[in-house]
Design a protein around this motif. Structure first.
Motif, PDB file in Angstrom:
ATOM      1  N   GLN A  78      42.984  34.255  41.262  1.00 44.79           N
ATOM      2  CA  GLN A  78      41.632  34.584  40.791  1.00 44.79           C
ATOM      3  C   GLN A  78      40.639  34.402  41.940  1.00 44.79           C
ATOM      4  O   GLN A  78      40.684  33.391  42.641  1.00 44.79           O
ATOM      5  CB  GLN A  78      41.239  33.675  39.622  1.00 44.79           C
ATOM      6  N   VAL A  79      39.775  35.357  42.105  1.00 48.57           N
ATOM      7  CA  VAL A  79      38.761  35.319  43.156  1.00 48.57           C
ATOM      8  C   VAL A  79      37.386  35.436  42.509  1.00 48.57           C
ATOM      9  O   VAL A  79      37.136  36.368  41.751  1.00 48.57           O
ATOM     10  CB  VAL A  79      38.961  36.464  44.165  1.00 48.57           C
ATOM     11  N   GLN A  80      36.530  34.492  42.806  1.00 53.52           N
ATOM     12  CA  GLN A  80      35.131  34.577  42.345  1.00 53.52           C
ATOM     13  C   GLN A  80      34.278  35.120  43.474  1.00 53.52           C
ATOM     14  O   GLN A  80      34.400  34.681  44.627  1.00 53.52           O
ATOM     15  CB  GLN A  80      34.615  33.206  41.918  1.00 53.52           C
ATOM     16  N   LEU A  81      33.415  36.059  43.136  1.00 59.24           N
ATOM     17  CA  LEU A  81      32.535  36.699  44.103  1.00 59.24           C
ATOM     18  C   LEU A  81      31.090  36.543  43.657  1.00 59.24           C
ATOM     19  O   LEU A  81      30.766  36.820  42.498  1.00 59.24           O
ATOM     20  CB  LEU A  81      32.874  38.188  44.228  1.00 59.24           C
ATOM     21  N   VAL A  82      30.244  36.113  44.576  1.00 61.43           N
ATOM     22  CA  VAL A  82      28.830  35.923  44.258  1.00 61.43           C
ATOM     23  C   VAL A  82      27.992  36.644  45.299  1.00 61.43           C
ATOM     24  O   VAL A  82      28.007  36.275  46.482  1.00 61.43           O
ATOM     25  CB  VAL A  82      28.450  34.434  44.220  1.00 61.43           C
ATOM     26  N   GLU A  83      27.252  37.663  44.853  1.00 58.93           N
ATOM     27  CA  GLU A  83      26.373  38.410  45.744  1.00 58.93           C
ATOM     28  C   GLU A  83      25.005  37.751  45.819  1.00 58.93           C
ATOM     29  O   GLU A  83      24.560  37.098  44.885  1.00 58.93           O
ATOM     30  CB  GLU A  83      26.193  39.854  45.254  1.00 58.93           C
ATOM     31  N   SER A  84      24.344  37.972  46.938  1.00 53.97           N
ATOM     32  CA  SER A  84      22.973  37.517  47.116  1.00 53.97           C
ATOM     33  C   SER A  84      22.296  38.412  48.143  1.00 53.97           C
ATOM     34  O   SER A  84      22.959  39.204  48.823  1.00 53.97           O
ATOM     35  CB  SER A  84      22.936  36.055  47.579  1.00 53.97           C
ATOM     36  N   GLY A  85      20.977  38.273  48.230  1.00 55.59           N
ATOM     37  CA  GLY A  85      20.235  39.011  49.236  1.00 55.59           C
ATOM     38  C   GLY A  85      19.493  40.228  48.740  1.00 55.59           C
ATOM     39  O   GLY A  85      18.756  40.860  49.499  1.00 55.59           O
TER      40      GLY A  85
END
Length: 123
Positions: free
Chosen positions: A1-8
């Motif tokens: 499982q991979v968690q991805l968090v975008e920002s910017g």
């Protein structure tokens, strides 16, 4: 499982720049892609970078304006967006998946997706 968090994401004027970041819980050996979805439109491919970082591919609409890069030591992928246009406004998603390079990627090849970050371009 991979968690991805975008920002910017955020509000920027036409012609301006933004840099999106996507922090992953682990990169493993996944290729990383950026996709976007504007209101009333289907999600579309923006850019992808292979695991090694040696191969990138861009949608024609962003080629020459956007640059994808990755820092495998930080488990982070970036999307530098320059010369932004009103049509670039969308929710931008990063994704992790399988891609070997040199061709337009299939969205179904991307297994893990972030929650998205909003980019608004004002004229």
């Amino acid at each position: 499982q991979v968690q991805l968090v975008e920002s910017g994401g955020g509000l920027v004027q036409v012609g301006g720049s933004l840099r999106l970041s996507c922090a992953a819980s682990t990169f493993s050996s996944y290729a990383m892609g950026w996709f976007r979805q504007a209101p009333g439109k289907e999600r579309e491919f923006v850019a992808v970078i292979a695991w090694s970082g040696g191969s990138t591919y861009y949608a024609d609409s962003v080629k020459g304006r956007f640059t994808i890069s990755r820092d495998n030591a930080k488990n982070t992928v970036y999307l530098q967006m320059n010369s932004l246009k009103p049509e670039d406004a969308a929710v931008y998603y990063c994704a992790a998946g399988y891609y070997s390079g040199g061709y337009y990627p299939n969205q179904s090849s991307f297994v893990y997706w972030g929650q998205g970050t909003q980019v608004t371009v004002s004229s």
